[in-house]
Design a protein around this motif. Structure first.
Motif, PDB file in Angstrom:
ATOM      1  N   UNK A  19     -79.279 -46.044 -20.491  1.00 22.24           N
ATOM      2  CA  UNK A  19     -79.655 -45.581 -21.792  1.00 22.24           C
ATOM      3  C   UNK A  19     -79.309 -44.275 -21.589  1.00 22.24           C
ATOM      4  N   UNK A  20     -78.625 -43.771 -22.855  1.00 19.08           N
ATOM      5  CA  UNK A  20     -78.135 -42.496 -22.941  1.00 19.08           C
ATOM      6  C   UNK A  20     -78.936 -41.584 -23.484  1.00 19.08           C
ATOM      7  N   UNK A  21     -79.194 -40.202 -22.748  1.00 14.62           N
ATOM      8  CA  UNK A  21     -80.072 -39.439 -23.125  1.00 14.62           C
ATOM      9  C   UNK A  21     -79.777 -38.690 -24.764  1.00 14.62           C
ATOM     10  N   UNK A  22     -80.751 -38.026 -25.476  1.00 14.71           N
ATOM     11  CA  UNK A  22     -80.356 -37.709 -26.728  1.00 14.71           C
ATOM     12  C   UNK A  22     -79.043 -36.901 -26.715  1.00 14.71           C
ATOM     13  N   UNK A  23     -78.819 -35.816 -25.876  1.00 11.60           N
ATOM     14  CA  UNK A  23     -77.502 -35.214 -25.928  1.00 11.60           C
ATOM     15  C   UNK A  23     -76.271 -35.600 -25.466  1.00 11.60           C
ATOM     16  N   UNK A  24     -76.435 -37.004 -25.095  1.00 13.34           N
ATOM     17  CA  UNK A  24     -75.306 -37.756 -24.446  1.00 13.34           C
ATOM     18  C   UNK A  24     -75.075 -37.349 -22.999  1.00 13.34           C
ATOM     19  N   UNK A  25     -74.361 -38.279 -22.254  1.00 12.97           N
ATOM     20  CA  UNK A  25     -74.013 -38.422 -20.930  1.00 12.97           C
ATOM     21  C   UNK A  25     -73.064 -36.986 -20.612  1.00 12.97           C
ATOM     22  N   UNK A  26     -73.009 -36.707 -19.315  1.00 13.79           N
ATOM     23  CA  UNK A  26     -72.354 -35.445 -18.952  1.00 13.79           C
ATOM     24  C   UNK A  26     -71.310 -35.904 -17.546  1.00 13.79           C
ATOM     25  N   UNK A  27     -70.578 -35.118 -17.228  1.00 20.28           N
ATOM     26  CA  UNK A  27     -69.771 -35.409 -16.172  1.00 20.28           C
ATOM     27  C   UNK A  27     -70.552 -35.755 -14.994  1.00 20.28           C
ATOM     28  N   UNK A  28     -71.756 -35.238 -14.683  1.00 21.91           N
ATOM     29  CA  UNK A  28     -72.566 -35.281 -13.515  1.00 21.91           C
ATOM     30  C   UNK A  28     -72.974 -36.683 -13.665  1.00 21.91           C
ATOM     31  N   UNK A  29     -73.589 -37.451 -15.072  1.00 18.50           N
ATOM     32  CA  UNK A  29     -73.878 -38.627 -14.987  1.00 18.50           C
ATOM     33  C   UNK A  29     -72.912 -39.623 -14.551  1.00 18.50           C
ATOM     34  N   UNK A  30     -71.715 -39.307 -14.835  1.00 16.83           N
ATOM     35  CA  UNK A  30     -70.659 -40.381 -14.689  1.00 16.83           C
ATOM     36  C   UNK A  30     -70.358 -40.557 -13.103  1.00 16.83           C
ATOM     37  N   UNK A  31     -70.584 -39.436 -12.500  1.00 14.05           N
ATOM     38  CA  UNK A  31     -70.212 -39.728 -10.927  1.00 14.05           C
ATOM     39  C   UNK A  31     -71.645 -39.858 -10.246  1.00 14.05           C
ATOM     40  N   UNK A  32     -72.719 -40.144 -10.795  1.00 12.62           N
ATOM     41  CA  UNK A  32     -73.953 -40.360 -10.220  1.00 12.62           C
ATOM     42  C   UNK A  32     -74.598 -41.646 -10.635  1.00 12.62           C
ATOM     43  N   UNK A  44     -66.739 -37.448 -25.274  1.00 21.16           N
ATOM     44  CA  UNK A  44     -67.748 -36.987 -26.131  1.00 21.16           C
ATOM     45  C   UNK A  44     -68.804 -37.236 -25.716  1.00 21.16           C
ATOM     46  N   UNK A  45     -69.543 -37.582 -24.617  1.00 24.64           N
ATOM     47  CA  UNK A  45     -70.738 -37.679 -23.944  1.00 24.64           C
ATOM     48  C   UNK A  45     -71.077 -39.222 -24.124  1.00 24.64           C
ATOM     49  N   UNK A  46     -69.929 -40.155 -24.434  1.00 23.99           N
ATOM     50  CA  UNK A  46     -70.337 -41.337 -24.451  1.00 23.99           C
ATOM     51  C   UNK A  46     -69.526 -42.384 -23.213  1.00 23.99           C
ATOM     52  N   UNK A  47     -70.058 -43.073 -22.388  1.00 23.74           N
ATOM     53  CA  UNK A  47     -69.382 -43.749 -21.593  1.00 23.74           C
ATOM     54  C   UNK A  47     -68.631 -44.832 -22.252  1.00 23.74           C
ATOM     55  N   UNK A  48     -67.433 -44.997 -21.987  1.00 26.69           N
ATOM     56  CA  UNK A  48     -66.333 -45.991 -22.433  1.00 26.69           C
ATOM     57  C   UNK A  48     -65.827 -46.786 -21.336  1.00 26.69           C
ATOM     58  N   UNK A  49     -66.105 -48.293 -21.549  1.00 31.02           N
ATOM     59  CA  UNK A  49     -65.830 -49.150 -20.475  1.00 31.02           C
ATOM     60  C   UNK A  49     -64.642 -49.751 -20.715  1.00 31.02           C
ATOM     61  N   UNK A  50     -63.892 -50.216 -19.835  1.00 27.36           N
ATOM     62  CA  UNK A  50     -62.481 -50.512 -19.962  1.00 27.36           C
ATOM     63  C   UNK A  50     -62.289 -52.120 -20.098  1.00 27.36           C
ATOM     64  N   UNK A  51     -61.663 -52.824 -21.099  1.00 28.29           N
ATOM     65  CA  UNK A  51     -61.409 -54.151 -20.921  1.00 28.29           C
ATOM     66  C   UNK A  51     -60.420 -54.653 -19.982  1.00 28.29           C
ATOM     67  N   UNK A  52     -60.430 -55.774 -19.658  1.00 26.44           N
ATOM     68  CA  UNK A  52     -59.329 -56.339 -18.877  1.00 26.44           C
ATOM     69  C   UNK A  52     -57.913 -56.074 -19.384  1.00 26.44           C
TER      70      UNK A  52
END
Length: 204
Positions: A19-32, A44-52
């Motif tokens: 669940x994204x926080x109001x201000x979006x994700x940060x680099x710390x979130x990406x790695x934890x 831009x604070x959003x997680x992007x998932x890669x397709x096959x």
């Protein structure tokens, strides 16, 4: 860490998304954050998932990485699919990066900084077309990465087309330096001579 715990996607039981926080994700979130799919990016604070990926994508990455390693000077290194931290809210994963050798800190390293790169390469996939054409080049340029290549599949015989760009440090924007169809031959950021014909892909 600013993100809330994972929440189940209501329409698809078994899929759990953070669940994204109001201000979006940060680099710390990406790695934890736990259990993110491989090669997840932060844009831009959003997680992007890669397709096959298509076979074209994998083979072009192999072809270019091998070709770059044949001529890369000793003070540089070639890396594939490593996160590059641009700022607190942006951490994309170029398909190929050419980094300064002193930025390589060991086998457990998980990321590089923008200032470590001299080249970022993106191979366009159907799901990444807008990001690779628009968002990423703007962000790489703003972060000061000197060179950027955009690789696409040509219509017709499906060979790679490589567009090469160089950073204008005064404007922090990229200038097109060439469009390469059969041979990628350059003198910057170092001497490069790579066969990018369809036959070269088929030999891999």
């Amino acid at each position: 860490m600013s993100a809330e715990p994972f929440a189940a996607h209501e329409s698809e039981p078994g899929i759990h998304l953070p669940v994204p926080p109001p201000e979006g994700f940060t680099v710390d979130d990406l790695f934890t954050l736990p259990d993110l799919p491989p090669h997840t990016e932060l844009i831009d604070g959003s997680l992007v998932f890669v397709s096959p990926q298509r076979n074209f994508h994998t083979l072009v990455n192999d072809l270019l990485a091998h070709g770059l390693r044949l001529t890369v000077p000793g003070h540089l290194r070639v890396r594939r699919e490593m996160t590059v931290v641009l700022d607190r809210r942006n951490a994309p994963e170029p398909d190929i990066s050419v980094i300064r050798a002193d930025a390589d800190t060991g086998l457990e390293q998980t990321r590089f900084r923008a200032e470590d790169l001299v080249l970022a390469v993106e191979v366009v996939s159907p799901d990444s077309e807008a990001r690779d054409h628009d968002a990423k080049p703007l962000k790489y340029a703003a972060a000061g990465i000197p060179h950027f290549w955009l690789v696409e599949m040509a219509e017709g015989n499906q060979h790679p087309v490589v567009r090469t760009y160089e950073l204008d440090p005064a404007t922090k924007t990229y200038t097109l330096t060439g469009i390469h169809h059969d041979k990628l031959e350059l003198s910057e950021p170092f001497a490069v001579d790579i066969d990018i014909t369809l036959d070269a892909l088929r030999r891999l």
